[in-house]
Design an enzyme around this catalytic site. Structure first.
Site, mmCIF file in Angstrom:
data_model
loop_
_atom_site.group_PDB
_atom_site.id
_atom_site.type_symbol
_atom_site.label_atom_id
_atom_site.label_comp_id
_atom_site.label_asym_id
_atom_site.label_seq_id
_atom_site.Cartn_x
_atom_site.Cartn_y
_atom_site.Cartn_z
ATOM 1 N N GLY A 121 6.929 13.855 -8.096
ATOM 2 C CA GLY A 121 5.904 13.738 -7.691
ATOM 3 C C GLY A 121 5.367 13.783 -6.076
ATOM 4 C CB ILE A 122 3.849 10.748 -4.559
ATOM 5 C CG1 ILE A 122 2.041 11.520 -5.176
ATOM 6 C CG2 ILE A 122 3.317 10.237 -2.838
ATOM 7 C CD1 ILE A 122 1.758 10.220 -5.329
ATOM 8 C CG ASP A 181 17.741 -0.920 -8.210
ATOM 9 O OD1 ASP A 181 15.886 -0.505 -8.188
ATOM 10 O OD2 ASP A 181 17.830 -2.083 -9.287
ATOM 11 C CB ALA A 182 13.065 0.708 -4.190
ATOM 12 C CG ASN A 205 6.627 7.590 -3.054
ATOM 13 O OD1 ASN A 205 5.325 7.344 -3.276
ATOM 14 N ND2 ASN A 205 7.894 8.071 -3.625
ATOM 15 C CE1 TYR A 237 1.075 0.968 -9.309
ATOM 16 C CE2 TYR A 237 -0.679 1.279 -9.396
ATOM 17 C CZ TYR A 237 0.089 1.597 -9.447
ATOM 18 O OH TYR A 237 0.184 2.667 -8.003
ATOM 19 C CB THR A 258 2.948 12.607 -10.531
ATOM 20 O OG1 THR A 258 2.440 11.183 -10.853
ATOM 21 C CG2 THR A 258 2.592 13.477 -8.646
#
Length: 255
Positions: free
Chosen positions: A17-18, A60-61, A87, A152, A189
């Site tokens: 995606g992005i 893993d962010a 991101n 979110y 996306t």
């Protein structure tokens, strides 16, 4: 134009995606990139498309130890990192009555804790190495309220203000580190269209049409259009831009 010649970057959530569009755009402009993601197959495929320019690392962010490993790897590979793009992110469609604490915490861990961890390490790295640019991917959901995106949207709003706080901090201390956020509308996306489908209860095609009608430009965004905005903030063209929120949403929030 090679706007990122001799520059190095870390891009999280880079496999699809992005994120993948950002990596491709950066490479086209001369950068070397450490791309990170939990999707190892897609990440390795992306790196294989850019031999010598892109390397991939599973990441893993939400993990502090993973972030430490990413910066150690980047420092060994590049010496200096000029750009960090936070991101990586995830979301769920639940309102205040149905969101569980576990869902809330999992979204905050990736979308907000992950940005905090990456940004903190970037500042510590960049401040003694001539500065740099940090770009945090937020969302229009971080600006306006949506009933069924409570966790979110809260996480993305946190990214928006975290970005501004760090921009002021770095500016006051003369670190030469610019920190900005990008706020996409709905983008074409896999994750974006799935989010639209779940939000509307429609088929993917119907959901896209419904969301397109909400954007004054009459369509949803393309990943490359978000990547272009990130490129601007990563490059010297935005040398007087910090603490800003760059909205790339086809006019959605202008209404």
């Amino acid at each position: 134009m090679a706007r990122l010649t001799e520059r190095t970057a870390i891009v999280t959530g880079a496999a699809n995606g992005i994120g993948a569009a950002i990596v491709n755009r950066f490479v086209a402009e001369g950068a070397r990139v450490l791309a990170t993601d939990i999707d190892e197959r897609a990440g390795q495929a992306l790196a294989a498309c850019h031999p010598g320019k892109v390397s991939f690392m599973r990441h893993d962010a939400a993990s502090d130890s993973d972030w430490q490993s990413v910066w150690e790897a980047a420092t060994q590979q590049f010496g200096r990192v000029h750009v960090l793009v936070n991101n990586a992110g995830l979301g769920t469609h639940n309102d205040i009555e149905t969101t569980t604490l576990a869902q809330w915490r999992s979204i905050m861990a990736v979308n907000l804790d992950g940005v905090f961890l990456g940004t903190q390490l970037a500042v510590l790295h960049m401040k003694d190495r001539g500065g740099g640019s940090i770009v945090n991917i937020s969302s229009v959901g971080g600006i306006i309220g949506t009933a069924n995106l409570v966790a979110y949207s809260a996480s993305k709003a946190g990214v928006r203000l975290l970005t501004k706080c760090v921009a002021v901090h770095c500016g006051q201390r003369k670190y030469n580190i610019r920190v900005n956020s990008v706020h996409p509308g709905l983008v074409r996306t896999r994750a974006g269209l799935e989010m639209a489908r779940l939000a509307t209860g429609m088929s993917e095609e119907q959901a896209e049409q419904a969301f397109a009608s909400l954007h004054p430009l009459g369509r949803i965004g393309e990943p490359r259009e978000i990547a272009d905005a990130v490129l601007y903030l990563a490059s010297d063209e935005s040398s007087f831009v910090t603490g800003a929120e760059l909205v790339v949403d086809g006019g959605y929030t202008a209404q």
